[in-house]
Write a protein that holds these residues in place. Sequence first.
Motif, PDB file in Angstrom:
ATOM      1  N   THR A 241      46.283  47.799  13.931  1.00 35.91           N
ATOM      2  CA  THR A 241      45.779  46.576  13.295  1.00 35.91           C
ATOM      3  C   THR A 241      45.060  45.698  14.314  1.00 35.91           C
ATOM      4  N   LEU A 242      45.592  45.662  15.533  1.00 33.45           N
ATOM      5  CA  LEU A 242      44.971  44.805  16.556  1.00 33.45           C
ATOM      6  C   LEU A 242      43.601  45.334  16.991  1.00 33.45           C
ATOM      7  N   LEU A 243      43.297  46.580  16.643  1.00 34.80           N
ATOM      8  CA  LEU A 243      41.991  47.158  16.999  1.00 34.80           C
ATOM      9  C   LEU A 243      41.030  47.149  15.803  1.00 34.80           C
ATOM     10  N   ARG A 244      41.437  46.491  14.739  1.00 32.73           N
ATOM     11  CA  ARG A 244      40.619  46.435  13.518  1.00 32.73           C
ATOM     12  C   ARG A 244      39.188  45.992  13.841  1.00 32.73           C
TER      13      ARG A 244
END
Lengths: 435, 435
Positions: free
Chosen positions: A75-78
């Motif tokens: 999610t943090l690399l979305r």
Amino acid sequence: MKADLLLDSARYVVVCDDSATVLADSSVAVADGRIIGVGPAEEMRTSVEAAEVIDARGQVIMPGLINLHTHLPMTLLRGVAENVDLQGFLELVWAEEARVMDPAGVELGARLGAVEALLSGTTTALDMYFHPQAAHRGAVSAGLRHVIGPVFFSFPGPDGLAWDERMAMARRWPDDLAAIGGPHVPVAYMPHAPFTVEVEHLAQIAELARETDAIITTHTSENDSENDDTLGSRGMRPVACLDESGVLGLAPVLAHGVRLDADDRRTVAAAGASVAHCPGSNLKLASGAADIVGYRSDGIRVGLGTDGCSSSNDLDMFPVLRLAANLARLVQHDPAAISAADILRMATLEGARALGMGDRIGSVEVGKEADLVVIDTRVPHLTPLRDPHTAIVFAAGRSDVRHVVVAGDVVVRDRRSTRIDMDDLLDEANARVGT
Amino acid sequence: MKADLLLDSARYVVVCDDSATVLADSSVAVADGRIIGVGPAEEMRTSVEAAEVIDARGQVIMPGLINLHTHLPMTLLRGVAENVDLQGFLELVWAEEARVMDPAGVELGARLGAVEALLSGTTTALDMYFHPQAAHRGAVSAGLRHVIGPVFFSFPGPDGLAWDERMAMARRWPDDLAAIGGPHVPVAYMPHAPFTVEVEHLAQIAELARETDAIITTHTSENDSENDDTLGSRGMRPVACLDESGVLGLAPVLAHGVRLDADDRRTVAAAGASVAHCPGSNLKLASGAADIVGYRSDGIRVGLGTDGCSSSNDLDMFPVLRLAANLARLVQHDPAAISAADILRMATLEGARALGMGDRIGSVEVGKEADLVVIDTRVPHLTPLRDPHTAIVFAAGRSDVRHVVVAGDVVVRDRRSTRIDMDDLLDEANARVGT
């Protein structure tokens, strides 16, 4: 009978059993984390004495969705790598992983992913990421049923571990899992893929998995170049590597499986292994369109997944349901290629079976753990509602998910997490990545 | 300057102009139905004196989405024909049309469709259905910018009209449209398809359209059998029928256009006609996957649409954005086949140009009519948000649409229609069809 929770007077209960049962005007009772009653609303109202009642009038109760392949912490690399080819994609993702994905980042990303998954009706995820303890802590803090375990590469990999360290971590994993807690899940081991894990190493994982009664998941034949790489480095196709090493005999979950040839398909079916079909990610990365209708005819179990947010951008299983149904029609040149009920069963009971949990979760039946989703149908896009399977697969969306129950606990109530403060979570995620 | 409305301090304004401009921390001012200012939030706050201010902090302002091909009244037929082949589909749809689609049913279905469209961020729809007056009344009652006009068949068709009656209705249509009112739209004529309207009749429509300055839309090459039928009955492919009749010279909107061959593509591009790409419907009915990247290289304008709810089940343009982007990657075998910004422009400015309204709507620019959508980004699935185009196309959904403005009027506020009582609408729809 006494119950902890009664979901009262649903418009429909969509059971997701093998006969695609739908019960009108029915209720579901829950005690000690399990479903203890499913039946006509009026009958249940008189026979059940419940500590808590949730009004489900005008709503649909269904089993929680099972996301059979994802990488929650990503999610943090979305949105970090868009409109680029695969090489550019990997470079951008790896650089950002190195920047934000220490154990604290992994825990935060998994928490964010678990909240997103739960809010969109997913109650179980088969996750894969390094720092599995951190990911597990993050996901169970939100109440998700979170299946994860050590990841294996034959080279050091993003987390820099040597092979022996990975095997030692894997031997400790059952204890780590028990120590962290959360809804029941199996022990799992996660060799990254046959092109990144040598056959001898795969065999060691299989042996350990037999000892610890673990399930296995691995990336398999996601695209043509993966098949070519594996053939080049191992002298065999990915499925043959899994077969020769003994992994396939443990009925693993094969993530993607887009490019399985006829031999692969026979071998996978004979082993009772499952494919985790991730059509959104497969299209976005131009990997191809898996012929899931053909796979099912061959006897391969098929579940559904989103993949991670770096390639699928969200963790919403509803677009996956719709896309899987529509893409199968394109691939088969047949508008009746697969029914909505079959698609929904892939994302519930078939997913549960793929995880070896078919007797525990995946359908709304007495004796199963209470992983339930309540969907509001009083919205224009679900009106008129002629058939609930069709409505869920082709028109419903995450915003229709009103309540979510995992192992009997209400973890989403009226569209809000009961476990995690949303403002804090979003602030923390933005601060972590600098957006 | 004085304004009726200030959308204040948006996180981003996604302009959707040809250079894919994105403005951070900006505001949009509206007066007399038009955009009168777009600029830095601080500057706008001091220079604009607004009768109403909507707080857009943490939100994205973008132009309203343009659904370039739909059949709004078919909301009432949602889910009526599923898991059947095309013949079974048509039989079920026609039977249900005969049952519920008198003018009152058409008006109700269009109202339901318009509310659904607006709640999901669509501000303009190119609709096609019989009883166009009833459909228009229904749609404009919800505040939608609703482009519709008489439908033509060379045979009596579902509404039973003779050819001369259709032409008479078409000559009256500009006056009917003016009498009903609603946000400005062009006069439109809607021959159903070259296989259902003879070339001589198409020529009569083209002649009238030149007189009344009307736009034309028609189904074109949706699948192979349509092409075969047209070739069989007219001795030409659909595009050739449109070309020979003079329709193509008026730059019509060609719905679907899945099966255009190289000759068709050259002819369509030379005429300046547009394709309304409806990937969800095309997959569901197994019609195929239009090569929109190839079409654009050929010089064909491409917009996006949902098609009607009998084949697409909802009217949500967000899944269409995502699917169009992903399907183009599959068709082109290229994960960088088309950017999110290009996809979003297809659903906004390119759609406006296809309607001959490129100078009036389709982007957030001073002088244009204020058709605006405000999207909430404080949700897990849009966090972190690195690029707003990517977030809108690959992760946003209808539930993120918070406010919708059409021609300067706030028609959706905090996710609710300001025009239509939702409970009454849903009750009326359920009562009409008996669900």
